[in-house]
Design an enzyme around this catalytic site. Structure first.
Site, short mmCIF file in Angstrom:
data_model
loop_
_atom_site.label_atom_id
_atom_site.label_comp_id
_atom_site.label_asym_id
_atom_site.label_seq_id
_atom_site.Cartn_x
_atom_site.Cartn_y
_atom_site.Cartn_z
CG ASN A 1 6.48 7.58 3.11
OD1 ASN A 1 5.40 8.10 3.42
ND2 ASN A 1 6.79 6.33 3.43
CB ALA A 2 6.51 12.45 6.11
CG ASN B 1 -1.49 1.51 8.20
OD1 ASN B 1 -0.72 1.21 9.11
ND2 ASN B 1 -1.27 2.54 7.40
CG ASN C 1 3.71 1.05 8.16
OD1 ASN C 1 4.39 1.79 7.45
ND2 ASN C 1 2.40 1.21 8.28
CB SER D 1 -0.89 -0.01 1.23
OG SER D 1 -1.70 1.14 1.26
CB CYS E 1 0.22 5.42 9.23
SG CYS E 1 0.92 6.80 8.28
#
Lengths: 306, 244
Positions: A69-70, A128, A193, A21, A131
């Site tokens: 990544n953010a 999820n 994750n 994802s 995150c």
């Protein structure tokens, strides 16, 4: 002729390769370049109840062995996903897809799952709870066994589809969280994750990411992911979907030896849009090289008990 | 989008920090000036997006400024020997249909290169093209003669007045008449152009990107018409949609 099939929560996949994802959108950007029906499945962009813009930019930073990544769960919201993305997706992808769900409250997870449960073409709900790039949600559920279990129980009550809880590596003991999810009725867990990280610009002396911190992914996290999959898969009896830095067919096999039933591929898709197609193409010859006839027979082969 | 392993035909400095690289490539996937390519460089994980300066059937020309590890690595690719993994034909590029008869093209610093391919196309359509090239100082100037050779009217500005008109691109822009404008360059220049411009126009933005082809949502910006990915829905945005 080698057999690459695996079965994940009762659904058989042609191969264990699943784009992760957030790295594959809703498939359209990749379908222009190869037939995405060669995939085992794919996990679509994390979906919340309401549309989200996500974090300010810059959202991306280079790292040794990968990237930060953010993005912050940018998505058009579940109603738009149902009205626009899923009909378009069904035209190009003819296998069960993994619906990735995120939320900021138990009620939000429940409502998104309830709405997606009605939709054709969804094989699994990947929930999820991990995150690292949003505040007050996501990872806060995945860093505490009780909270992760609460989300799992609530979601299971509103869906008949298999529920896979996506776990955070940013915890003291991922095994206890995986067990709590299993006890609460999860049909599977996926991990890992991204790892929480940050970079600082030497010229400006400020964080590179507007969000200050971001999630680290790419080949650099692969050994961490293998270790966690190895630990979790020995502690639970539900299937584990392994991910974290997987780039090659060899990585897929290593992740399965560690105990993964299926394997997600994330950052590699961004650097090489054909990454998953190449992995799937390479898998049979790499299996032959290591004398593997049936991929489903090597799951957890590295475990101490074997 | 198209992925190719391209050999480096030429790679040489134009100024102290600006280099020109020409890659051997099938350029069928490049459809408009203002698009970009994304290069995979040794030792770096993410690809590096670089705007297309010019292209013909068999090659693509990039002009880049060395500002970090990615562009530094590019400058180490040896012309005639090295090859590089490139994604070509990324982004929307400029929309030439809106130019009117006398478009104005404004490039600031390393925003100058995409103006070259754009000027070439517009001139080929018989447009009366005026170009303003903005630099800090004389030593940083590149491509002035190339734009003149195309047949464009060229103005050069330098902030310190060491060459051409002293000041900013808008000091020239304010006295010109034009039917439309196209620009690429730094954000302060964009904001000055937005205040000065009297017609519609298009701005080409840059942002740190994950993938460069619309998958990762790493470069999203807000516009008046909703969220747009700089890499896929941009990098060129129309003046009227930009949220300043």
């Amino acid at each position: 002729m080698v057999d690459t099939k695996v079965t994940l929560c009762g659904i058989t996949l042609d191969n264990p390769v699943i784009p992760a994802s957030g790295t594959f959108g809703f498939g359209q950007e990749f379908h222009r370049h190869y037939d995405i029906n060669i995939l085992g499945s794919f996990s679509f962009k994390g979906t919340t109840l309401h549309p989200r813009f996500g974090n300010p930019t810059p959202r991306i930073a280079e790292c040794p062995g990968g990237m930060l990544n953010a993005v912050g769960l940018q998505n058009p919201g579940v109603d738009h996903v149902i009205a626009e993305e899923l009909p378009a997706l069904r035209k190009i992808f003819h296998k069960p897809v993994m619906a990735n769900v995120s939320g900021f409250s138990v009620e939000e997870y429940v409502e998104v799952c309830r709405r997606l449960d009605q939709e054709d073409g969804i094989g699994w709900l990947e929930v999820n709870v991990s995150c690292p790039n949003v505040h007050g949600g996501g990872m806060s559920f995945g860093t505490c066994p009780e909270a992760a279990a609460e989300v799992t129980r609530a979601v299971k009550a509103v869906t008949t589809k298999p529920v896979i809880i996506k776990l955070s590596p940013n915890v003291t003991d991922i095994v206890s969280i995986a067990k709590a999810c299993e006890d609460a009725g999860a049909d599977g867990v996926s991990l890992i994750n991204t790892l929480l990280g940050m970079r600082i610009d030497l010229k400006t002396r400020k964080p590179v990411l507007a969000n200050t911190t971001g999630g680290y992914s790419g080949p650099g996290v692969f050994p961490v992911a293998v270790r966690m999959v190895y630990q979790v898969s020995q502690a639970v009896s539900i299937p584990v979907v392994g991910m974290g830095g997987v780039t090659t067919a060899e990585d897929v096999i290593e992740m399965m030896l560690a105990g993964a039933t299926a394997v997600e591929v994330g950052a590699a898709n961004l650097v090489n849009p054909y990454a998953c197609a190449m992995i799937i193409e390479d898998l049979p010859q790499v299996m032959e090289k290591y004398s593997i006839d049936r991929l489903n027979e090597i799951i957890g082969a590295a475990h101490k008990a074997n | 989008m198209d992925q190719q392993i391209c050999s480096v035909l030429e790679n040489k400095p134009l100024t102290d920090s600006v280099w020109r690289m020409r890659l051997k490539a099938d350029t069928a996937s490049i459809t408009a000036p203002g698009q970009f390519v994304n290069l995979k460089l040794d030792g770096l994980y993410l690809r590096r997006p670089i705007s297309v300066c010019d292209w013909d059937e068999g090659s693509v020309t990039l002009i880049y400024k060395i500002v970090g590890k990615g562009t530094e690595a590019m400058s180490h690719l040896w012309g005639g020997q090295a090859s590089v993994d490139v994604l070509l034909g990324l982004g929307n590029g400029y929309d030439l249909t809106k130019s009117g008869p006398s478009p104005l093209l404004i490039g600031g610093g390393v925003g100058v290169p995409p103006m070259y391919g754009l000027a070439k196309k517009l001139l080929a359509q018989g447009k009366d093209v005026t170009v303003i090239l903005g630099f800090n100082t004389k030593d940083e100037i590149f491509c002035e003669e190339e734009f003149k050779a195309l047949g464009a009217k060229v103005f050069v500005t330098t902030v310190d007045g060491s060459y051409g008109v002293k000041g900013f691109v808008t000091d020239v822009m304010k006295d010109l008449s034009y039917t439309y404008f196209y620009t690429c360059g730094p954000m302060p220049m964009f904001k000055a152009i937005e205040k000065t411009a009297v017609t519609g126009g298009q701005f080409s933005f840059e942002e740190r990107m994950g993938c460069g082809f619309g998958a990762c949502m790493g470069c999203t910006c807000k516009t008046k018409y909703g969220n747009k990915r700089i890499c896929k829905d941009g990098p060129v945005l129309e003046r009227e949609e930009i949220v300043w």
